[in-house]
Write a protein that holds these residues in place. Structure first.
Motif, short mmCIF file in Angstrom:
data_model
loop_
_atom_site.label_atom_id
_atom_site.label_comp_id
_atom_site.label_asym_id
_atom_site.label_seq_id
_atom_site.Cartn_x
_atom_site.Cartn_y
_atom_site.Cartn_z
N GLU A 1 8.53 62.02 34.94
CA GLU A 1 8.58 62.21 33.48
C GLU A 1 9.94 62.75 33.06
N ALA A 2 10.46 63.68 33.84
CA ALA A 2 11.78 64.25 33.52
C ALA A 2 12.86 63.19 33.61
N LEU A 3 12.78 62.34 34.64
CA LEU A 3 13.75 61.25 34.78
C LEU A 3 13.69 60.30 33.59
N SER A 4 12.48 59.98 33.17
CA SER A 4 12.30 59.11 32.01
C SER A 4 12.89 59.71 30.75
N ASP A 5 12.88 61.04 30.69
CA ASP A 5 13.43 61.74 29.52
C ASP A 5 14.93 61.97 29.62
N GLY A 6 15.56 61.44 30.68
CA GLY A 6 17.02 61.53 30.79
C GLY A 6 17.54 62.58 31.75
N ALA A 7 16.68 63.13 32.60
CA ALA A 7 17.12 64.17 33.54
C ALA A 7 18.16 63.64 34.51
N LYS A 8 19.07 64.51 34.86
CA LYS A 8 20.08 64.20 35.88
C LYS A 8 19.43 64.25 37.27
N VAL A 9 20.13 63.68 38.26
CA VAL A 9 19.59 63.67 39.62
C VAL A 9 20.63 64.15 40.63
N VAL A 10 20.14 64.62 41.76
CA VAL A 10 20.94 64.77 42.98
C VAL A 10 20.38 63.73 43.94
N ILE A 11 21.27 62.95 44.54
CA ILE A 11 20.81 61.78 45.29
C ILE A 11 21.53 61.67 46.64
N GLY A 12 20.86 61.03 47.56
CA GLY A 12 21.43 60.70 48.86
C GLY A 12 20.50 59.67 49.50
N GLY A 13 20.95 59.06 50.57
CA GLY A 13 20.11 58.03 51.18
C GLY A 13 20.36 57.87 52.66
N GLN A 14 19.57 57.00 53.26
CA GLN A 14 19.68 56.76 54.68
C GLN A 14 18.92 55.49 55.05
N GLN A 15 19.31 54.88 56.17
CA GLN A 15 18.56 53.75 56.70
C GLN A 15 17.19 54.22 57.16
N MET B 1 26.89 68.08 34.30
CA MET B 1 25.61 68.35 33.61
C MET B 1 25.70 68.00 32.13
N LYS B 2 26.93 67.98 31.59
CA LYS B 2 27.09 67.68 30.16
C LYS B 2 27.28 66.18 29.89
N GLN B 3 27.44 65.40 30.96
CA GLN B 3 27.69 63.97 30.77
C GLN B 3 26.52 63.29 30.06
N PRO B 4 26.79 62.36 29.15
CA PRO B 4 25.70 61.67 28.45
C PRO B 4 24.92 60.77 29.40
N SER B 5 23.69 60.50 29.05
CA SER B 5 22.85 59.61 29.85
C SER B 5 23.34 58.17 29.74
N ASN B 6 22.95 57.35 30.73
CA ASN B 6 23.44 55.97 30.71
C ASN B 6 22.49 55.00 30.03
N PHE C 1 21.91 55.60 38.28
CA PHE C 1 21.44 56.97 38.06
C PHE C 1 22.47 57.83 37.34
N ASN C 2 21.96 58.82 36.60
CA ASN C 2 22.81 59.86 36.03
C ASN C 2 22.93 60.97 37.07
N THR C 3 23.88 60.82 37.94
CA THR C 3 23.97 61.69 39.10
C THR C 3 24.88 62.89 38.85
N VAL C 4 24.40 64.06 39.24
CA VAL C 4 25.26 65.24 39.25
C VAL C 4 26.07 65.22 40.54
N ALA C 5 25.34 65.08 41.68
CA ALA C 5 26.01 65.13 42.98
C ALA C 5 25.37 64.14 43.93
N PHE C 6 26.22 63.51 44.73
CA PHE C 6 25.78 62.69 45.85
C PHE C 6 25.93 63.49 47.13
N ILE C 7 24.91 63.47 47.96
CA ILE C 7 24.95 64.21 49.23
C ILE C 7 24.90 63.21 50.38
#
Length: 537
Positions: free
Chosen positions: A76-90, A43-48, A341-347
Protein backbone atom coordinates in the motif's frame (compact mmCIF):
# COMPACT_ATOMS: atom_id res chain seq x y z
CA UNK A 1 21.83 -13.26 19.46
CA UNK A 2 24.55 -10.70 20.05
CA UNK A 3 25.78 -8.49 17.21
CA UNK A 4 29.44 -7.59 17.69
CA UNK A 5 30.75 -5.04 15.19
CA UNK A 6 34.45 -5.46 14.43
CA UNK A 7 36.73 -3.11 12.55
CA UNK A 8 38.74 -5.16 10.10
CA UNK A 9 41.38 -3.66 7.90
CA UNK A 10 39.75 -4.22 4.53
CA UNK A 11 41.82 -6.27 2.10
CA UNK A 12 39.78 -4.62 -0.62
CA UNK A 13 40.84 -0.97 -0.64
CA UNK A 14 37.73 -0.11 -2.69
CA UNK A 15 35.40 -0.43 0.32
CA UNK A 16 37.82 1.52 2.49
CA UNK A 17 37.96 4.31 -0.09
CA UNK A 18 34.17 4.37 -0.31
CA UNK A 19 33.90 4.51 3.48
CA UNK A 20 36.47 7.33 3.59
CA UNK A 21 34.77 9.36 0.83
CA UNK A 22 37.70 9.12 -1.58
CA UNK A 23 37.17 11.86 -4.19
CA UNK A 24 38.76 9.88 -7.04
CA UNK A 25 36.24 7.10 -6.43
CA UNK A 26 33.14 9.16 -5.67
CA UNK A 27 33.36 11.01 -8.99
CA UNK A 28 31.99 7.84 -10.61
CA UNK A 29 28.89 7.89 -8.38
CA UNK A 30 26.24 10.53 -8.01
CA UNK A 31 25.95 10.40 -4.21
CA UNK A 32 28.28 10.00 -1.24
CA UNK A 33 26.86 7.07 0.83
CA UNK A 34 28.44 8.35 4.06
CA UNK A 35 26.75 11.77 4.06
CA UNK A 36 23.28 12.41 5.49
CA UNK A 37 22.79 15.13 2.87
CA UNK A 38 22.72 12.39 0.20
CA UNK A 39 19.77 10.73 1.93
CA UNK A 40 18.06 14.05 2.53
CA UNK A 41 18.18 14.79 -1.19
CA UNK A 42 17.07 11.31 -2.30
CA UNK A 43 14.13 11.33 0.10
CA UNK A 44 12.95 14.63 -1.40
CA UNK A 45 13.07 13.41 -5.00
CA UNK A 46 9.67 13.40 -6.76
CA UNK A 47 8.00 10.10 -7.58
CA UNK A 48 8.28 8.71 -11.10
CA UNK A 49 4.57 7.99 -11.52
CA UNK A 50 4.96 4.22 -11.88
CA UNK A 51 4.48 3.31 -8.19
CA UNK A 52 0.80 2.34 -8.35
CA UNK A 53 1.20 0.06 -11.34
CA UNK A 54 4.44 -1.35 -9.92
CA UNK A 55 2.71 -2.13 -6.62
CA UNK A 56 -0.03 -3.99 -8.50
CA UNK A 57 2.55 -5.97 -10.48
CA UNK A 58 4.43 -6.97 -7.31
CA UNK A 59 1.16 -7.94 -5.62
CA UNK A 60 0.35 -10.10 -8.65
CA UNK A 61 3.81 -11.68 -8.57
CA UNK A 62 3.44 -12.49 -4.86
CA UNK A 63 -0.18 -13.68 -5.02
CA UNK A 64 0.89 -17.34 -4.65
CA UNK A 65 2.29 -16.46 -1.21
CA UNK A 66 0.50 -15.81 2.06
CA UNK A 67 1.47 -12.20 2.68
CA UNK A 68 2.22 -10.88 6.15
CA UNK A 69 0.57 -7.72 7.48
CA UNK A 70 3.91 -5.93 7.05
CA UNK A 71 4.06 -6.91 3.36
CA UNK A 72 0.49 -5.72 2.81
CA UNK A 73 1.32 -2.38 4.42
CA UNK A 74 4.40 -2.01 2.24
CA UNK A 75 2.44 -2.76 -0.93
CA UNK A 76 0.00 0.00 0.00
CA UNK A 77 2.83 2.38 0.86
CA UNK A 78 4.54 1.64 -2.47
CA UNK A 79 1.29 2.32 -4.31
CA UNK A 80 1.09 5.66 -2.50
CA UNK A 81 4.56 6.65 -3.74
CA UNK A 82 6.86 5.36 -1.00
CA UNK A 83 10.57 5.24 -1.69
CA UNK A 84 12.44 1.92 -1.60
CA UNK A 85 15.78 0.42 -0.64
CA UNK A 86 16.56 -2.31 -3.13
CA UNK A 87 19.05 -5.03 -3.95
CA UNK A 88 19.00 -8.35 -5.75
CA UNK A 89 20.62 -11.66 -6.40
CA UNK A 90 20.46 -14.73 -8.62
CA UNK A 91 18.24 -17.56 -7.44
CA UNK A 92 20.71 -19.93 -5.80
CA UNK A 93 20.09 -23.53 -4.74
CA UNK A 94 18.34 -23.62 -1.33
CA UNK A 95 18.71 -19.85 -1.03
CA UNK A 96 22.27 -19.69 -2.39
CA UNK A 97 25.19 -18.36 -0.34
CA UNK A 98 24.53 -16.71 3.03
CA UNK A 99 25.31 -13.29 1.59
CA UNK A 100 21.99 -13.42 -0.28
CA UNK A 101 20.22 -13.33 3.06
CA UNK A 102 22.63 -10.68 4.29
CA UNK A 103 21.72 -8.48 1.35
CA UNK A 104 18.09 -8.71 2.40
CA UNK A 105 18.99 -7.98 6.02
CA UNK A 106 20.96 -4.96 4.77
CA UNK A 107 17.99 -3.74 2.75
CA UNK A 108 15.64 -4.23 5.69
CA UNK A 109 18.01 -2.59 8.17
CA UNK A 110 18.61 0.51 6.07
CA UNK A 111 14.97 0.92 5.05
CA UNK A 112 13.93 0.66 8.71
CA UNK A 113 16.52 3.26 9.78
CA UNK A 114 15.42 5.63 7.03
CA UNK A 115 11.75 5.16 7.93
CA UNK A 116 12.52 6.16 11.50
CA UNK A 117 14.82 9.05 10.56
CA UNK A 118 12.42 10.66 8.08
CA UNK A 119 9.14 9.47 9.66
CA UNK A 120 8.06 8.05 6.30
CA UNK A 121 7.73 4.46 5.18
CA UNK A 122 10.68 3.28 3.11
CA UNK A 123 9.95 -0.10 1.56
CA UNK A 124 12.48 -2.99 1.41
CA UNK A 125 12.48 -4.62 -2.04
CA UNK A 126 14.42 -7.68 -3.19
CA UNK A 127 14.98 -8.10 -6.93
CA UNK A 128 15.33 -11.74 -8.03
CA UNK A 129 17.61 -11.92 -11.06
CA UNK A 130 15.44 -14.51 -12.78
CA UNK A 131 16.51 -13.30 -16.20
CA UNK A 132 20.00 -14.71 -15.63
CA UNK A 133 20.90 -17.89 -17.52
CA UNK A 134 24.28 -18.86 -16.05
CA UNK A 135 22.98 -22.01 -14.37
CA UNK A 136 26.42 -23.20 -13.23
CA UNK A 137 26.49 -20.29 -10.79
CA UNK A 138 23.28 -21.28 -9.00
CA UNK A 139 22.99 -25.09 -9.24
CA UNK A 140 25.18 -25.90 -6.23
CA UNK A 141 25.87 -24.97 -2.65
CA UNK A 142 28.06 -26.10 0.26
CA UNK A 143 27.35 -27.74 3.59
CA UNK A 144 29.65 -28.14 6.59
CA UNK A 145 29.76 -31.54 8.28
CA UNK A 146 30.70 -30.75 11.89
CA UNK A 147 31.35 -34.38 12.82
CA UNK A 148 33.94 -34.79 10.07
CA UNK A 149 35.02 -31.14 10.14
CA UNK A 150 34.70 -31.16 6.35
CA UNK A 151 33.00 -28.95 3.77
CA UNK A 152 30.96 -30.76 1.10
CA UNK A 153 29.66 -29.50 -2.23
CA UNK A 154 26.02 -30.31 -2.94
CA UNK A 155 24.83 -30.00 -6.53
CA UNK A 156 21.53 -30.30 -8.32
CA UNK A 157 22.34 -32.73 -11.14
CA UNK A 158 20.63 -32.58 -14.51
CA UNK A 159 21.57 -33.93 -17.94
CA UNK A 160 19.83 -30.97 -19.58
CA UNK A 161 20.87 -27.67 -17.95
CA UNK A 162 18.73 -24.76 -19.12
CA UNK A 163 19.98 -22.46 -21.87
CA UNK A 164 17.14 -20.09 -21.15
CA UNK A 165 16.86 -17.94 -18.02
CA UNK A 166 16.21 -19.60 -14.67
CA UNK A 167 12.71 -18.12 -14.36
CA UNK A 168 11.67 -20.24 -17.33
CA UNK A 169 13.33 -23.36 -15.91
CA UNK A 170 11.33 -26.08 -14.13
CA UNK A 171 13.81 -28.39 -12.37
CA UNK A 172 13.47 -32.15 -11.96
CA UNK A 173 11.83 -32.37 -8.55
CA UNK A 174 13.22 -35.83 -7.81
CA UNK A 175 16.76 -34.63 -8.50
CA UNK A 176 16.10 -31.56 -6.36
CA UNK A 177 14.86 -33.70 -3.46
CA UNK A 178 17.99 -35.85 -3.80
CA UNK A 179 20.13 -32.72 -3.53
CA UNK A 180 18.13 -31.67 -0.46
CA UNK A 181 18.66 -35.11 1.14
CA UNK A 182 22.39 -34.91 0.38
CA UNK A 183 22.53 -31.52 2.08
CA UNK A 184 20.71 -32.60 5.23
CA UNK A 185 22.69 -35.84 5.41
CA UNK A 186 25.77 -33.75 6.26
CA UNK A 187 24.04 -31.66 8.95
CA UNK A 188 23.93 -32.61 12.59
CA UNK A 189 20.46 -33.38 13.89
CA UNK A 190 19.02 -30.53 15.94
CA UNK A 191 15.58 -29.66 17.24
CA UNK A 192 15.09 -27.59 14.06
CA UNK A 193 16.17 -30.17 11.45
CA UNK A 194 12.87 -31.95 10.79
CA UNK A 195 10.77 -28.79 10.46
CA UNK A 196 13.41 -27.14 8.26
CA UNK A 197 13.63 -30.16 5.97
CA UNK A 198 9.83 -30.28 5.81
CA UNK A 199 9.68 -26.59 4.85
CA UNK A 200 12.13 -27.08 1.97
CA UNK A 201 10.51 -30.31 0.84
CA UNK A 202 7.05 -28.70 0.78
CA UNK A 203 8.37 -25.77 -1.28
CA UNK A 204 9.81 -28.19 -3.87
CA UNK A 205 6.51 -30.02 -3.97
CA UNK A 206 4.36 -26.89 -4.19
CA UNK A 207 6.25 -24.82 -6.79
CA UNK A 208 7.44 -25.65 -10.29
CA UNK A 209 9.94 -23.03 -11.44
CA UNK A 210 13.45 -22.57 -10.05
CA UNK A 211 12.88 -18.93 -9.10
CA UNK A 212 9.45 -19.56 -7.55
CA UNK A 213 11.06 -22.05 -5.16
CA UNK A 214 13.74 -19.50 -4.33
CA UNK A 215 11.09 -16.81 -3.79
CA UNK A 216 9.01 -19.08 -1.54
CA UNK A 217 11.98 -19.86 0.74
CA UNK A 218 12.99 -16.21 1.03
CA UNK A 219 9.39 -15.25 1.72
CA UNK A 220 9.10 -17.72 4.60
CA UNK A 221 12.24 -16.29 6.15
CA UNK A 222 11.69 -12.56 5.60
CA UNK A 223 7.92 -12.00 5.38
CA UNK A 224 7.73 -10.49 8.89
CA UNK A 225 10.18 -7.83 7.78
CA UNK A 226 7.69 -6.82 5.09
CA UNK A 227 10.11 -7.51 2.25
CA UNK A 228 8.57 -7.30 -1.23
CA UNK A 229 9.86 -9.60 -3.96
CA UNK A 230 9.88 -9.18 -7.73
CA UNK A 231 11.40 -11.33 -10.46
CA UNK A 232 13.19 -9.30 -13.14
CA UNK A 233 11.74 -11.69 -15.74
CA UNK A 234 8.10 -11.39 -14.62
CA UNK A 235 6.04 -10.78 -17.76
CA UNK A 236 3.84 -8.06 -16.29
CA UNK A 237 7.00 -6.18 -15.30
CA UNK A 238 8.30 -6.43 -18.85
CA UNK A 239 5.06 -4.85 -20.07
CA UNK A 240 5.70 -1.86 -17.83
CA UNK A 241 9.28 -1.64 -19.12
CA UNK A 242 8.36 -1.23 -22.80
CA UNK A 243 9.18 2.51 -23.00
CA UNK A 244 12.69 2.16 -21.55
CA UNK A 245 13.38 -1.01 -23.57
CA UNK A 246 12.56 0.91 -26.75
CA UNK A 247 14.78 3.77 -25.62
CA UNK A 248 17.62 1.30 -25.02
CA UNK A 249 17.27 0.07 -28.61
CA UNK A 250 16.92 3.56 -30.09
CA UNK A 251 20.03 4.78 -28.28
CA UNK A 252 22.05 1.57 -28.08
CA UNK A 253 25.10 3.13 -29.74
CA UNK A 254 25.19 6.09 -27.36
CA UNK A 255 24.63 3.77 -24.36
CA UNK A 256 27.50 1.53 -25.43
CA UNK A 257 29.79 4.51 -26.01
CA UNK A 258 28.89 6.06 -22.64
CA UNK A 259 29.63 2.77 -20.91
CA UNK A 260 32.96 2.26 -22.74
CA UNK A 261 34.07 5.82 -22.02
CA UNK A 262 33.29 5.59 -18.31
CA UNK A 263 34.95 2.19 -18.05
CA UNK A 264 38.10 3.66 -19.60
CA UNK A 265 38.02 6.45 -17.02
CA UNK A 266 37.61 4.05 -14.08
CA UNK A 267 40.54 1.90 -15.21
CA UNK A 268 42.69 5.02 -15.75
CA UNK A 269 41.86 5.97 -12.15
CA UNK A 270 43.28 2.66 -10.94
CA UNK A 271 40.07 0.66 -10.58
CA UNK A 272 39.89 -2.87 -11.92
CA UNK A 273 37.71 -3.42 -14.98
CA UNK A 274 34.56 -5.16 -13.78
CA UNK A 275 32.27 -5.51 -16.81
CA UNK A 276 33.46 -7.58 -19.74
CA UNK A 277 31.11 -7.69 -22.69
CA UNK A 278 31.56 -7.57 -26.46
CA UNK A 279 28.01 -6.58 -27.32
CA UNK A 280 27.03 -3.09 -28.41
CA UNK A 281 23.32 -3.45 -27.59
CA UNK A 282 23.32 -4.73 -23.97
CA UNK A 283 20.04 -6.61 -24.20
CA UNK A 284 19.14 -10.29 -24.56
CA UNK A 285 16.37 -11.83 -26.65
CA UNK A 286 14.72 -15.19 -25.99
CA UNK A 287 14.90 -17.14 -29.26
CA UNK A 288 14.95 -20.91 -30.02
CA UNK A 289 14.47 -21.66 -26.30
CA UNK A 290 17.72 -19.86 -25.52
CA UNK A 291 18.57 -16.50 -23.95
CA UNK A 292 20.71 -14.90 -26.65
CA UNK A 293 22.73 -11.71 -26.59
CA UNK A 294 21.78 -9.07 -29.14
CA UNK A 295 24.44 -7.18 -31.09
CA UNK A 296 24.20 -4.70 -33.95
CA UNK A 297 26.13 -5.37 -37.15
CA UNK A 298 25.50 -2.99 -40.01
CA UNK A 299 21.77 -2.39 -40.30
CA UNK A 300 20.73 -5.57 -38.51
CA UNK A 301 20.51 -6.90 -34.97
CA UNK A 302 22.11 -10.33 -34.67
CA UNK A 303 21.74 -13.08 -32.09
CA UNK A 304 24.65 -14.82 -30.36
CA UNK A 305 23.47 -18.43 -30.92
CA UNK A 306 21.15 -18.30 -33.94
CA UNK A 307 21.31 -17.15 -37.53
CA UNK A 308 18.19 -15.01 -37.16
CA UNK A 309 18.58 -11.26 -37.75
CA UNK A 310 16.20 -8.36 -37.11
CA UNK A 311 15.91 -4.81 -38.35
CA UNK A 312 15.49 -2.01 -35.81
CA UNK A 313 11.82 -1.71 -36.75
CA UNK A 314 11.30 -5.45 -36.17
CA UNK A 315 13.01 -5.28 -32.78
CA UNK A 316 10.88 -2.31 -31.71
CA UNK A 317 7.75 -4.15 -32.85
CA UNK A 318 8.82 -7.22 -30.86
CA UNK A 319 9.17 -5.07 -27.75
CA UNK A 320 5.63 -3.86 -28.26
CA UNK A 321 4.11 -7.29 -28.90
CA UNK A 322 6.41 -9.72 -27.02
CA UNK A 323 8.27 -7.69 -24.42
CA UNK A 324 8.65 -10.77 -22.18
CA UNK A 325 11.25 -12.13 -24.62
CA UNK A 326 13.69 -9.32 -23.77
CA UNK A 327 16.00 -9.04 -20.78
CA UNK A 328 18.86 -6.84 -19.63
CA UNK A 329 22.55 -7.52 -19.44
CA UNK A 330 24.88 -6.22 -16.74
CA UNK A 331 25.05 -2.74 -18.30
CA UNK A 332 21.32 -2.05 -18.64
CA UNK A 333 19.97 -3.98 -15.62
CA UNK A 334 20.82 -1.33 -12.99
CA UNK A 335 19.36 1.41 -15.17
CA UNK A 336 16.17 -0.60 -15.68
CA UNK A 337 15.85 -1.16 -11.94
CA UNK A 338 16.16 2.54 -11.23
CA UNK A 339 13.74 3.50 -13.98
CA UNK A 340 11.11 1.31 -12.33
CA UNK A 341 11.58 2.21 -8.66
CA UNK A 342 11.89 5.40 -6.64
CA UNK A 343 15.05 4.22 -4.97
CA UNK A 344 16.80 5.88 -2.05
CA UNK A 345 19.67 3.39 -1.98
CA UNK A 346 20.83 0.34 -3.87
CA UNK A 347 22.62 -2.29 -1.79
CA UNK A 348 25.01 -4.72 -3.45
CA UNK A 349 28.03 -6.90 -2.94
CA UNK A 350 31.55 -5.53 -3.43
CA UNK A 351 31.72 -6.54 -7.11
CA UNK A 352 28.28 -5.10 -7.86
CA UNK A 353 28.97 -1.68 -6.45
CA UNK A 354 32.27 -1.64 -8.32
CA UNK A 355 30.66 -2.25 -11.69
CA UNK A 356 28.03 0.43 -11.02
CA UNK A 357 30.91 2.92 -11.20
CA UNK A 358 31.33 2.00 -14.87
CA UNK A 359 27.70 2.96 -15.59
CA UNK A 360 27.69 6.57 -14.37
CA UNK A 361 27.44 8.10 -17.86
CA UNK A 362 24.84 5.54 -18.97
CA UNK A 363 22.54 6.73 -16.18
CA UNK A 364 23.09 10.35 -17.18
CA UNK A 365 22.52 9.60 -20.87
CA UNK A 366 19.11 8.07 -20.15
CA UNK A 367 18.29 10.89 -17.72
CA UNK A 368 17.97 8.47 -14.79
CA UNK A 369 19.62 9.42 -11.53
CA UNK A 370 21.89 6.84 -9.95
CA UNK A 371 20.76 6.17 -6.36
CA UNK A 372 23.02 6.02 -3.34
CA UNK A 373 25.14 2.90 -3.89
CA UNK A 374 26.08 1.02 -0.72
CA UNK A 375 27.79 -2.27 0.20
CA UNK A 376 25.79 -4.99 1.92
CA UNK A 377 26.36 -5.92 5.54
CA UNK A 378 29.11 -8.50 6.13
CA UNK A 379 28.20 -11.04 8.80
CA UNK A 380 29.82 -14.12 10.31
CA UNK A 381 28.01 -16.56 12.61
CA UNK A 382 29.71 -18.14 15.59
CA UNK A 383 28.33 -21.12 17.50
CA UNK A 384 29.08 -21.74 21.16
CA UNK A 385 31.40 -24.54 20.07
CA UNK A 386 33.35 -22.21 17.76
CA UNK A 387 33.68 -19.69 20.59
CA UNK A 388 34.86 -22.47 22.92
CA UNK A 389 37.53 -23.65 20.46
CA UNK A 390 38.83 -20.13 19.93
CA UNK A 391 39.23 -19.71 23.68
CA UNK A 392 40.78 -23.17 24.06
CA UNK A 393 43.57 -22.33 21.61
CA UNK A 394 43.70 -18.65 22.57
CA UNK A 395 42.92 -17.47 19.05
CA UNK A 396 41.69 -14.08 17.89
CA UNK A 397 38.40 -14.44 16.02
CA UNK A 398 39.05 -11.36 13.93
CA UNK A 399 42.42 -12.72 12.80
CA UNK A 400 40.89 -16.10 11.88
CA UNK A 401 37.98 -14.56 9.94
CA UNK A 402 40.31 -12.25 8.07
CA UNK A 403 43.32 -14.50 7.40
CA UNK A 404 42.38 -18.07 8.21
CA UNK A 405 43.88 -20.56 10.64
CA UNK A 406 47.07 -21.79 8.96
CA UNK A 407 49.48 -19.48 10.80
CA UNK A 408 48.00 -20.43 14.19
CA UNK A 409 47.91 -24.13 13.28
CA UNK A 410 51.57 -24.13 12.19
CA UNK A 411 52.55 -22.30 15.38
CA UNK A 412 50.71 -24.92 17.46
CA UNK A 413 52.52 -27.78 15.68
CA UNK A 414 55.93 -26.14 16.09
CA UNK A 415 55.26 -25.66 19.80
CA UNK A 416 54.44 -29.36 20.16
CA UNK A 417 57.56 -30.38 18.23
CA UNK A 418 61.12 -30.67 19.54
CA UNK A 419 62.82 -27.34 18.99
CA UNK A 420 66.17 -29.11 19.23
CA UNK A 421 65.24 -31.52 16.42
CA UNK A 422 64.13 -28.69 14.15
CA UNK A 423 67.25 -26.63 14.87
CA UNK A 424 69.52 -29.60 14.11
CA UNK A 425 67.81 -30.18 10.75
CA UNK A 426 68.13 -26.48 9.95
CA UNK A 427 71.81 -26.64 11.00
CA UNK A 428 72.28 -29.57 8.60
CA UNK A 429 70.88 -27.43 5.81
CA UNK A 430 73.20 -24.54 6.68
CA UNK A 431 76.25 -26.85 6.81
CA UNK A 432 75.13 -28.42 3.56
CA UNK A 433 74.93 -25.05 1.82
CA UNK A 434 78.42 -24.10 3.04
CA UNK A 435 80.04 -27.41 2.05
CA UNK A 436 78.42 -27.52 -1.38
CA UNK A 437 79.56 -23.99 -2.06
CA UNK A 438 83.12 -25.20 -1.36
CA UNK A 439 82.59 -28.12 -3.76
CA UNK A 440 81.34 -25.70 -6.43
CA UNK A 441 84.48 -23.62 -5.94
CA UNK A 442 86.56 -26.79 -6.48
CA UNK A 443 84.96 -27.57 -9.86
CA UNK A 444 84.78 -23.99 -11.14
CA UNK A 445 85.19 -23.91 -14.92
CA UNK A 446 83.90 -27.47 -15.49
CA UNK A 447 80.21 -27.20 -16.37
CA UNK A 448 79.53 -30.96 -16.20
CA UNK A 449 80.86 -31.13 -12.64
CA UNK A 450 79.03 -27.93 -11.68
CA UNK A 451 75.78 -29.52 -12.89
CA UNK A 452 76.62 -32.70 -10.96
CA UNK A 453 77.24 -30.86 -7.68
CA UNK A 454 74.16 -28.64 -8.06
CA UNK A 455 71.93 -31.63 -8.83
CA UNK A 456 73.30 -33.59 -5.88
CA UNK A 457 72.82 -30.57 -3.61
CA UNK A 458 69.21 -30.24 -4.76
CA UNK A 459 68.55 -33.93 -3.99
CA UNK A 460 69.93 -33.58 -0.46
CA UNK A 461 68.01 -30.37 0.17
CA UNK A 462 64.83 -32.13 -0.89
CA UNK A 463 65.58 -34.86 1.64
CA UNK A 464 66.15 -32.36 4.44
CA UNK A 465 62.83 -30.68 3.61
CA UNK A 466 61.14 -34.09 3.47
CA UNK A 467 62.61 -35.03 6.87
CA UNK A 468 61.31 -31.84 8.49
CA UNK A 469 57.88 -32.05 6.79
CA UNK A 470 57.38 -35.70 7.76
CA UNK A 471 58.52 -35.02 11.30
CA UNK A 472 56.00 -32.18 11.65
CA UNK A 473 53.33 -34.34 9.96
CA UNK A 474 53.90 -36.99 12.61
CA UNK A 475 53.45 -34.31 15.27
CA UNK A 476 50.14 -33.39 13.60
CA UNK A 477 49.06 -37.05 13.67
CA UNK A 478 49.91 -37.28 17.36
CA UNK A 479 47.62 -34.24 17.85
CA UNK A 480 44.89 -35.29 15.42
CA UNK A 481 42.07 -34.00 17.64
CA UNK A 482 43.60 -30.53 17.73
CA UNK A 483 44.20 -30.67 13.96
CA UNK A 484 40.51 -31.45 13.49
CA UNK A 485 39.66 -28.48 15.71
CA UNK A 486 41.81 -26.17 13.59
CA UNK A 487 40.23 -27.55 10.43
CA UNK A 488 36.79 -26.95 11.93
CA UNK A 489 37.63 -23.34 12.73
CA UNK A 490 38.91 -22.86 9.17
CA UNK A 491 35.74 -24.21 7.56
CA UNK A 492 33.48 -22.26 9.90
CA UNK A 493 35.20 -18.87 9.94
CA UNK A 494 37.36 -18.76 6.79
CA UNK A 495 36.06 -21.45 4.38
CA UNK A 496 37.83 -21.85 1.04
CA UNK A 497 40.04 -18.88 1.87
CA UNK A 498 37.27 -16.32 2.29
CA UNK A 499 34.31 -15.12 4.33
CA UNK A 500 31.80 -17.63 5.68
CA UNK A 501 28.90 -15.85 3.94
CA UNK A 502 30.35 -16.50 0.49
CA UNK A 503 30.36 -20.29 0.97
CA UNK A 504 27.93 -21.36 3.67
CA UNK A 505 24.23 -21.84 2.95
CA UNK A 506 21.46 -20.19 5.06
CA UNK A 507 19.94 -23.61 5.83
CA UNK A 508 23.08 -24.41 7.84
CA UNK A 509 22.44 -21.42 10.09
CA UNK A 510 18.71 -22.14 10.39
CA UNK A 511 19.44 -25.75 11.31
CA UNK A 512 21.72 -24.53 14.11
CA UNK A 513 19.74 -21.57 15.47
CA UNK A 514 16.17 -22.13 14.25
CA UNK A 515 14.06 -21.31 11.20
CA UNK A 516 13.26 -17.89 12.65
CA UNK A 517 16.94 -16.99 13.14
CA UNK A 518 16.65 -14.23 10.52
CA UNK A 519 13.50 -12.73 12.07
CA UNK A 520 13.55 -9.13 13.39
CA UNK A 521 13.81 -10.15 17.05
CA UNK A 522 17.10 -12.00 16.43
CA UNK A 523 19.19 -8.88 15.82
CA UNK A 524 17.97 -6.16 18.20
CA UNK A 525 21.21 -4.12 18.03
CA UNK A 526 21.66 -4.55 14.25
CA UNK A 527 22.37 -1.29 12.44
CA UNK A 528 23.74 -0.61 8.99
CA UNK A 529 27.53 -0.48 9.01
CA UNK A 530 30.44 -0.78 6.59
CA UNK A 531 32.22 -3.01 9.10
CA UNK A 532 32.21 -6.77 9.72
CA UNK A 533 29.56 -8.07 12.12
CA UNK A 534 30.00 -11.21 14.22
CA UNK A 535 26.76 -12.89 15.34
CA UNK A 536 27.03 -14.86 18.59
CA UNK A 537 24.31 -16.82 20.44
Amino acid sequence: MDCQVTYFKEKDSFITKLKNSDEQLLKFYQYNPTEKASFDKRMKQPSNGREQELSQIIASYMEDLKLSDAQQRHLEALSDGAKVVIGGQQAGLFGGPLYTFHKILSIVTLSHQLSQTYDRTVVPVFWIAGEDHDFDEVNHTYVFNAKEAQLHKVKYHTMTPPETNVSRYSPDKEALVEALKSFFKELKETEHTKSLYSLCSNIIDQYDSWTDMFKALLHEVFKEYGVLFIDAQYEALRELEKPILKEMIQHHEEIDQAFRNTQAQTTQSGLNQMIQTDTNVHLFLHEDNMRQLLSKEGDNFKLSKSEVTYSKEEILKLIETESHRFSNNVVTRPVMEEWLFNTVAFIGGPSEIKYWAELNEVFKLLNIEMPIVMPRLKMTYMTQRTDKLLKQYQLDVQQVIENGIEEDRSKFVREKASESFIKQVEKLKEDHARIYQQLLDEVKGNQDNINLVEKNSEIHNTQYDYLLQRYLLNIERENDISMKHFRELEYVLHPMGGLQERIWNPLQIMNEFGIDVFSPSTYPPLEYTFNQIIIKP
